[in-house]
Design a protein around this motif. Structure first.
Motif, PDB file in Angstrom:
ATOM      1  N   ASP B  70       0.831  -1.212   0.000  1.00 50.52           N
ATOM      2  CA  ASP B  70       0.000   0.000   0.000  1.00 50.52           C
ATOM      3  C   ASP B  70       0.863   1.257   0.000  1.00 50.52           C
ATOM      4  O   ASP B  70       0.598   2.206  -0.724  1.00 50.52           O
ATOM      5  N   THR B  71       1.918   1.224   0.822  1.00 51.31           N
ATOM      6  CA  THR B  71       2.822   2.373   0.886  1.00 51.31           C
ATOM      7  C   THR B  71       3.411   2.659  -0.491  1.00 51.31           C
ATOM      8  O   THR B  71       3.443   3.802  -0.944  1.00 51.31           O
ATOM      9  N   GLU B  74       0.894   4.092  -2.893  1.00 51.36           N
ATOM     10  CA  GLU B  74       0.655   5.520  -2.664  1.00 51.36           C
ATOM     11  C   GLU B  74       1.782   6.357  -3.247  1.00 51.36           C
ATOM     12  O   GLU B  74       1.550   7.414  -3.819  1.00 51.36           O
ATOM     13  N   TRP B  75       3.012   5.858  -3.099  1.00 52.50           N
ATOM     14  CA  TRP B  75       4.156   6.623  -3.574  1.00 52.50           C
ATOM     15  C   TRP B  75       4.155   6.701  -5.105  1.00 52.50           C
ATOM     16  O   TRP B  75       4.390   7.756  -5.683  1.00 52.50           O
TER      17      TRP B  75
END
Lengths: 105, 157, 89, 345
Positions: B70-71, B74-75
């Motif tokens: 998820d991180t 998002e990036w």
């Protein structure tokens, strides 16, 4: 034999020896953690010696440098991979073998 | 052992290992450079657009695995993979049809030489390899996120 | 001479890898198998490098590098996948 | 939205990696809302069980669900820390067949109405049906049926360190230089073509990764000093690795396999991610020690032999890593063994 040939033969012999040690360890040692010891260490020294032999066979030059890069990459990633695997084993709750269960490997 | 018991009991979230994160941080730029190198040297050595694209895509996979999917998503943002694929396809078509407009066949690079570009064939191949590499990188990234999203509830990347 | 030595070493590494195959089949746990596969992967990298030197094809070194990268990626991704059994990743 | 301060919560549960978080979030949320509105807090954990036929009162799946609910209840009690919150668990829909999100929503909303619950908190990974892209999501269905819906925050994958950090211009150029040098090294020549493509590649890499790859601002002079010290460290490490391997070779080839494995833990006296990683990987590479887990600087290490443990606690490696990253002065801190002695006395 030229000195370079002697160096290559010696390095290759060392590399194969440690690879064999790693393989024997992979069979004989009793649990995941111990096998990771053998796989991550003997294997890395085997790689160092053998790739050293490859670099020596190339002589000084860019190809030798590339082999050294490969070596550096394996140096960085092999222990991390071993750590990742044993960490997963730890996280999954696999108990380390302590020798008092009785069954010798 | 106490630590693992504590973790199991707590049932807490799985926290990424700092060792893996740091290794990925260090290795990543070199892998990225290597991928681009392979892309640029499709014409005269082993490698090429497909291989290079996959290696570049690997960078994103490594990030996703080390830092959490998820991180990373998002990036990266939802648009980048799509934009990459779009740009790559456009560049490819542009080169291909360009040669047709100059009176030669589809993707016949030699004709660009008439415009004064030196080594037209070589650079043509490089450029198309690069376009293919960009497409492949975009698709690998996109597929990775799409598969990951499929497992946890159908929001696509 | 050097060529024979290098090819001989490559053969030896391939034979050693068979031990890894044994461990990968026997297990008993998944981490055991991953370690075995990682071991085989490292050997493959070395074999590629040896062959690259033996047949005088330095371009193959790039392939060895890619293999080393894939080997690393495989180990960390399977490890992560095992722990997070909830989802695919 | 009936009332914003609704303090009676419905939480559908299923096995999921983020369940523990969701439970904590739901309990906390209920307590907060109760404190705001003055009404009593309650959290109902519900497991909708889809089984077409269940004449028997227990089936393996129902048992598994009950175990899960018990676990959830104990987690919730733990999180409540004695605060006034009613926690209930229920296994619902044991005689119904559930297939679409709509069915699930029906069951959940019916339960909520029966028990006067006003808000449903969903686990971000809650997905009893599996991905069905053509149907509206379960959350949407529940919302349509007139129940407020909230999703617990997704922090299951939150890394212990942020992915993206603030970047500085020196970081950008350091990364550019490193990538460029690496590219030329791979190419093995400095032909104009290599220089041009190398610059392009390094530019792309630096733009993409300058805030990710380098974790702290680069001070050129320090970096060079560190690299120089690292150059000293590598032969030392290689020597340690050779020693490690001779020892391992002896142990592995010895007929009796004289090993004495044990897990040990200690706090390393190094402070940030990269030094810890260097230390951990060096430990993994040297005599009979293998880093299993790291939590900040707390290392859990599997040791294969007693002598490996002594070597580890003597702290040679740790000292060397401190020397690389912090210079000569830092190398003189006490070893882990000495620190442990101090702790004991």
């Amino acid at each position: 034999m030229t000195p370079r040939e002697i160096a290559v033969v010696a390095l290759v012999a060392g590399g194969v020896f440690f690879a064999v040690v790693a393989a024997v360890g992979l069979i004989r040692l009793p649990d995941v953690y111990a096998r990771a010891h053998s796989a991550s260490k003997s294997e890395t020294l085997g790689a160092v010696l053998t790739l050293g032999a490859v670099a020596a066979s190339y002589g000084v030059g860019f190809n030798a440098l590339k082999v050294l890069l490969l070596l550096l990459f394996m140096f960085l990633t092999n222990p991390t991979a071993a750590h990742a695997i044993t960490r997963a084993a730890h996280e999954l709750g696999i108990e380390p073998w302590t020798g008092d269960e009785g069954d010798e490997p | 052992m106490s630590d693992s018991e504590r973790r199991v009991e707590r049932g807490g979230p799985y926290v990424g290992s700092p060792i893996i994160m740091a290794t990925v941080r260090v290795v990543m730029p070199f892998v990225f450079t290597f991928g681009l190198f392979v892309m640029f040297h499709g014409a005269d050595s082993s490698g090429g657009g497909f291989q290079g694209g996959v290696i570049v895509g690997t960078v994103v996979l490594m990030l996703g695995i080390a830092f959490g999917i998820d991180t990373t998503r998002e990036w990266i943002g939802p648009r980048l993979p799509v934009a990459l694929v779009g740009t790559g396809v456009l560049a490819f078509l542009f080169t291909g049809i360009g040669s047709v407009l100059l009176g030669a066949g589809f993707l016949e690079y030699a004709v660009y030489g008439e415009l004064g570009i030196p080594h037209a064939s070589k650079y043509g191949i490089e450029f198309v390899e690069l376009a293919i590499g960009v497409i492949v990188a975009g698709i690998v990234t996109g597929l990775f996120f799409a598969i990951a999203a499929g497992a946890n509830g159908g929001e696509s990347a | 001479m050097i060529q024979q030595v290098l090819l001989g070493a490559a053969t030896a590494f391939i034979l050693v890898s068979l031990v890894g195959v044994y461990r990968a089949i026997v297990g008993p746990t998944t981490p055991d198998r991953v370690i075995a596969i990682n071991f085989i992967g490292s050997n493959v990298v070395i074999v590629i490098a040896l062959i690259a030197a033996a047949i005088g094809e330095p371009g193959a070194l790039d392939i060895a590098l890619v293999y080393a990268l894939l080997n690393f990626l495989l180990s960390i991704s399977i490890s992560k996948f095992q722990v997070e059994r909830g989802g695919v990743l | 939205m009936v009332a914003v301060t609704e303090s009676r919560l419905l939480v559908p549960v299923d096995e999921s990696a983020s369940l523990r978080n969701t439970v904590a979030y739901a309990v906390e949320e209920a307590l907060d809302r109760a404190a705001e509105s003055g009404s009593p807090a309650a959290v109902h954990f519900v497991y909708p069980l889809a089984e077409r036929i269940s004449f028997r009162s227990s089936s393996p799946r129902a048992d598994a669900a009950r175990t899960l609910l018990d676990r959830v209840a104990s987690w919730a009690e733990e999180d409540a820390e004695g605060a006034a919150v009613t926690i209930e668990t229920a296994l619902v829909a044991t005689h119904e067949y559930l297939s679409t999100p709509n069915d699930y929503a029906d069951v959940l909303v019916r339960y909520a109405n029966e028990h006067e619950l006003g808000l449903a908190v969903f686990d971000p990974r809650y997905d009893p049906i599996g991905s069905t892209p053509l149907l509206p999501s379960l959350e949407a269905e529940v919302r349509r049926a007139g129940l407020a819906v909230e999703e617990a925050p997704r922090n299951v994958e939150s890394p212990s360190q942020p992915l993206v950090r603030r970047g500085t211009i020196t970081q950008f150029f350091a990364l550019f230089a490193a990538a460029f040098a690496f590219y030329l090294l791979l190419a093995g020549s400095v032909a104009p073509f290599e220089l041009a493509t190398g610059a392009i590649s390094a530019g792309i890499v630096a733009v993409a990764l300058w805030r990710v790859s380098l974790t702290s601002p680069v001070a050129p002079r320090d970096a060079i000093k560190r690299l120089a010290r690292f150059g000293l460290y590598v032969p030392f490490l290689l020597w340690e690795i050779v020693k490690a391997n001779v020892e391992i070779a002896y142990i592995v080839l010895h007929p009796d396999l004289p090993i004495d494995p044990e897990m040990v833990e200690f706090d390393a006296a190094v402070w940030s991610a990269l030094p810890v990683t260097t230390l951990a990987n060096s430990i993994t590479l040297t005599p009979g020690t293998l880093t299993v887990d790291v939590d900040r600087q707390h290392l859990i290490i599997h040791t294969l032999t007693g002598s490996a443990r002594e070597e580890l606690f003597a702290g040679t490696l740790e000292r060397a890593v401190r020397f690389v990253f912090y210079g000569r002065a830092a190398a003189r801190l006490p070893s882990p063994f000495e620190r442990r002695e101090e702790d004991d006395t």
